[in-house]
Write a protein that holds these residues in place. Structure first.
Motif, PDB file in Angstrom:
ATOM      1  N   ARG A 109      39.520  37.245  33.987  1.00 30.46           N
ATOM      2  CA  ARG A 109      39.884  36.538  35.205  1.00 30.46           C
ATOM      3  C   ARG A 109      40.729  37.464  36.056  1.00 30.46           C
ATOM      4  O   ARG A 109      40.872  37.483  37.330  1.00 30.46           O
ATOM      5  N   SER A 110      41.506  37.826  35.628  1.00 28.34           N
ATOM      6  CA  SER A 110      42.650  38.752  36.245  1.00 28.34           C
ATOM      7  C   SER A 110      43.312  39.934  35.452  1.00 28.34           C
ATOM      8  O   SER A 110      43.169  39.811  34.176  1.00 28.34           O
ATOM      9  N   ARG A 120      42.507  37.150  40.885  1.00 23.62           N
ATOM     10  CA  ARG A 120      41.734  36.117  41.398  1.00 23.62           C
ATOM     11  C   ARG A 120      42.633  34.982  42.251  1.00 23.62           C
ATOM     12  O   ARG A 120      44.013  35.039  41.942  1.00 23.62           O
ATOM     13  N   GLU A 134      39.532  36.743  46.519  1.00 20.11           N
ATOM     14  CA  GLU A 134      39.970  37.504  45.544  1.00 20.11           C
ATOM     15  C   GLU A 134      40.676  38.951  46.077  1.00 20.11           C
ATOM     16  O   GLU A 134      40.474  39.373  47.126  1.00 20.11           O
TER      17      GLU A 134
END
Length: 340
Positions: A109-110, A120, A134
């Motif tokens: 995700r990140s 994100r 994003e």
């Protein structure tokens, strides 16, 4: 959107509560037309009078146009800048491929890694509200020492973005030289103290209700100048006389805005411009942003030639790294710069 790594923006049918800004922060007049007052400057010497080229090789008409735009708006667009269309399209394609990989759920995700930061929207918060975007950041100076630290997927990313940045360095140096000339500063005044130091790529997905959220909060850049390639997308807005103006999506153009450091050096003769990004209901927006900054150890202060008894210094001298450290509002900008 629930925030799990498999969420996709295009599945969102309404704006989630934690993306809805307070009424005073929400964008207004989203249907306003693109402003026709924002300067668009043609950098092609062939389109200007050859006799107007001065001893520094700069066209005096260009210098005047850029100087006026920097003073009155703090913002302008440049066309016929000399960067090949293929270089621009290749960069936009490889950045899109990077974000597509993230949205597919094949990546985490990140990530905050040495060399780059991918985040994100759920990681950007103002009073508990997230931005509709994003984001990818990474340092790019010295270029040859940074390349291997950038994302290695897609496989062409490093090669394509490196080629793009070489051209951005040339263009930004040319623009800065003309800005300095317009201020009456000696040739090469910023040559040894300006670097294309940070690249920021953004993906703004379609939004069910653009009136409720923002892609990017209103802010000033802590740079000398910032160059933005939008690839024909709309959504960028600049503040002029208390009103938000919509910036046009001119194919292959660059938006250029004056940053805080150049406002300081000019002793406030030039203006750093407030800007933001609004979202769109029908299409995604993508941009590649490059920040041209002073070197971290450089002392930033008004140029001595611009200071006298009638116009005393408006700012105190400060090392750029101290300026960045003091302004924590820049968030991950600070982290990326300090890792440069």
């Amino acid at each position: 959107m629930k925030g799990d790594k498999d969420s996709r923006w295009f599945e969102v049918e309404c704006v989630p509560k934690n993306y809805i800004f307070s009424k005073e922060d929400r964008p207004q007049n989203l249907d306003a037309p693109v402003s026709d007052s924002i300067p668009v400057i043609d950098l092609a010497i062939s389109n200007l009078q050859a006799s107007a080229v001065n001893i520094n090789g700069h066209n005096t008409q260009l210098v005047e146009q850029i100087s006026m735009a920097s003073q009155q708006f703090g913002f302008f667009q440049v066309i016929n800048h000399g960067i090949q269309e293929k270089t621009l399209s290749d960069a936009m394609i490889v950045v899109k491929e990077f974000f597509d990989m993230q949205l597919s759920g094949k990546e985490t995700r990140s990530r905050h890694k040495e060399g780059y930061i991918y985040t994100r929207s759920i990681d950007y918060v103002k009073d508990g509200v997230h931005l509709w975007r994003e984001n990818l950041k990474h340092p790019c100076h010295p270029l040859e020492e940074c390349i291997h630290l950038w994302p290695d997927k897609p496989t062409q990313y490093q090669e394509v973005i490196a080629a793009y940045l070489v051209e951005i360095q040339k263009l930004s140096s040319r623009i800065l030289e003309m800005i300095c000339e317009g201020l009456g500063l000696k040739e090469g005044y910023l040559k040894d103290t300006s670097e294309v130091q940070l690249l920021v790529s953004n993906f703004y997905p379609p939004c069910p209700d653009p009136s409720l959220t923002l892609g990017l909060l209103p802010h000033y850049d802590p740079s000398l100048i910032t160059l933005v390639y939008q690839g024909g997308s709309t959504g960028l807005q600049v503040m002029k006389d208390g009103q938000w103006l919509n910036v046009g999506a001119i194919p292959n153009a660059f938006s250029v805005n004056i940053g805080n450091q150049l406002e300081i050096i000019s002793n406030k003769k030039l203006k750093s411009v407030k800007h933001r990004v609004v979202t769109c209901a029908h299409e995604a927006r993508q941009s590649i942003v490059t920040h041209v900054n002073p070197c971290l150890d450089c002392v930033i202060e008004p140029a001595k030639i611009l200071v006298d008894e009638l116009e005393p210094s408006v700012y105190k001298a400060s090392q750029y790294k101290d300026y960045v450290q003091r302004n924590k509002a820049f968030g991950d900008y600070t982290t990326a710069i300090q890792n440069a």
